[in-house]
Design a protein around this motif. Sequence first.
Motif, PDB file in Angstrom:
ATOM      1  N   TYR A  34      41.681 -27.454  19.582  1.00 24.44           N
ATOM      2  CA  TYR A  34      40.729 -26.518  18.988  1.00 24.44           C
ATOM      3  C   TYR A  34      39.566 -26.208  19.924  1.00 24.44           C
ATOM      4  O   TYR A  34      39.096 -25.078  19.975  1.00 24.44           O
ATOM      5  CB  TYR A  34      40.181 -27.086  17.678  1.00 24.44           C
ATOM      6  N   TYR A  35      39.087 -27.218  20.636  1.00 28.43           N
ATOM      7  CA  TYR A  35      37.867 -27.063  21.432  1.00 28.43           C
ATOM      8  C   TYR A  35      38.154 -27.496  22.867  1.00 28.43           C
ATOM      9  O   TYR A  35      38.076 -28.673  23.199  1.00 28.43           O
ATOM     10  CB  TYR A  35      36.731 -27.882  20.828  1.00 28.43           C
ATOM     11  N   LYS A  45      27.732 -20.523  27.847  1.00 28.07           N
ATOM     12  CA  LYS A  45      28.041 -19.399  26.962  1.00 28.07           C
ATOM     13  C   LYS A  45      26.874 -19.105  26.028  1.00 28.07           C
ATOM     14  O   LYS A  45      26.533 -17.942  25.777  1.00 28.07           O
ATOM     15  CB  LYS A  45      29.306 -19.689  26.144  1.00 28.07           C
ATOM     16  N   ILE A  46      26.241 -20.165  25.512  1.00 23.22           N
ATOM     17  CA  ILE A  46      25.104 -19.975  24.602  1.00 23.22           C
ATOM     18  C   ILE A  46      23.939 -19.333  25.345  1.00 23.22           C
ATOM     19  O   ILE A  46      23.302 -18.395  24.845  1.00 23.22           O
ATOM     20  CB  ILE A  46      24.663 -21.323  23.998  1.00 23.22           C
ATOM     21  N   LEU A  47      23.652 -19.822  26.543  1.00 21.36           N
ATOM     22  CA  LEU A  47      22.495 -19.335  27.297  1.00 21.36           C
ATOM     23  C   LEU A  47      22.627 -17.871  27.702  1.00 21.36           C
ATOM     24  O   LEU A  47      21.622 -17.185  27.910  1.00 21.36           O
ATOM     25  CB  LEU A  47      22.271 -20.215  28.524  1.00 21.36           C
ATOM     26  N   LYS A  48      23.844 -17.373  27.778  1.00 24.30           N
ATOM     27  CA  LYS A  48      24.029 -15.955  28.070  1.00 24.30           C
ATOM     28  C   LYS A  48      23.542 -15.081  26.921  1.00 24.30           C
ATOM     29  O   LYS A  48      23.116 -13.938  27.122  1.00 24.30           O
ATOM     30  CB  LYS A  48      25.510 -15.665  28.364  1.00 24.30           C
ATOM     31  N   GLU A  49      23.601 -15.629  25.710  1.00 23.29           N
ATOM     32  CA  GLU A  49      23.157 -14.892  24.522  1.00 23.29           C
ATOM     33  C   GLU A  49      21.741 -15.267  24.110  1.00 23.29           C
ATOM     34  O   GLU A  49      21.054 -14.477  23.457  1.00 23.29           O
ATOM     35  CB  GLU A  49      24.112 -15.171  23.350  1.00 23.29           C
ATOM     36  N   HIS A 123      31.149 -19.289  20.078  1.00 24.87           N
ATOM     37  CA  HIS A 123      31.735 -17.964  20.219  1.00 24.87           C
ATOM     38  C   HIS A 123      31.109 -17.031  19.192  1.00 24.87           C
ATOM     39  O   HIS A 123      30.457 -17.467  18.241  1.00 24.87           O
ATOM     40  CB  HIS A 123      33.261 -18.005  20.048  1.00 24.87           C
ATOM     41  N   ILE A 124      31.289 -15.749  19.432  1.00 22.35           N
ATOM     42  CA  ILE A 124      30.826 -14.730  18.497  1.00 22.35           C
ATOM     43  C   ILE A 124      32.032 -14.216  17.727  1.00 22.35           C
ATOM     44  O   ILE A 124      33.056 -13.853  18.309  1.00 22.35           O
ATOM     45  CB  ILE A 124      30.114 -13.584  19.240  1.00 22.35           C
ATOM     46  N   GLU A 125      31.914 -14.234  16.426  1.00 25.08           N
ATOM     47  CA  GLU A 125      32.992 -13.825  15.536  1.00 25.08           C
ATOM     48  C   GLU A 125      32.451 -12.741  14.609  1.00 25.08           C
ATOM     49  O   GLU A 125      31.683 -13.026  13.696  1.00 25.08           O
ATOM     50  CB  GLU A 125      33.478 -15.039  14.733  1.00 25.08           C
ATOM     51  N   GLY A 126      32.826 -11.497  14.873  1.00 21.28           N
ATOM     52  CA  GLY A 126      32.274 -10.390  14.099  1.00 21.28           C
ATOM     53  C   GLY A 126      30.785 -10.262  14.339  1.00 21.28           C
ATOM     54  O   GLY A 126      30.345 -10.113  15.484  1.00 21.28           O
TER      55      GLY A 126
END
Length: 229
Positions: A34-35, A45-49, A123-126
């Motif tokens: 899963y991960y 990934k978080i820091l990019k957003e 991750h971004i989901e919708g």
Amino acid sequence: IDNSTQETVSGIVDGKEFDLLDRDDDGRIAIHEYYTLTEQEVLEKILKEDELFSKEKFYSWTRSIYQTLMRAFAEKNMALLRSFEEDALFIQHKQKIEEYIRNKETRNISKVFIKGVLLKDYHIEGNQQILVVALAASLRDYVTDEDGNVVRGMSRNAARKQYIMTFVRDKGVKTTSNSHLLATNCPNCGADVGILEDGKCNYCGSVVTTGKYGWVLLGFKEIKIIGDY
């Protein structure tokens, strides 16, 4: 397996060698399936957003969330959960607490020691951001009846437990000064006040359990690590 090659962070296994099985949908999952990202990859990934995201502050806040969860179950106080749980999870935990009350049972929780927290996925989901963390703890956790007899669990020994905690917030929401307040604070205005059962802060009136203002807890599952670690 040579355990010296394992990556670990404060008690959480970060490698992909151990199977976590979810054969009957009881919360046991295959974490390596899963991960698949490392903690550093998740953080990047978080820091990019959200360039203001602090791993250390988020870990401290997650520990506060866990401590508050355990306190809510022990005290049968569902109001403690309302400020940080998404609606469906709150209803699930509320029903569990009501079951304890109905059966005249008490969940005894003590000697809680949190060994560590580890980022597992982002991750971004919708229109939502999903952040998954693992948490490892040891604690005494057992249930007694109205006469004090132990009906579930072991009263003498501390148990080692691992959890997957899934947080959600709206896409575009970033870290603010209120993001890492105590679990009982309103994530919008920061007030240390009660959150009504409909998820509204009784001070500012904002609905705070949807992820509009910051992270809320979407899922909380105990998992079991198979193998030596």
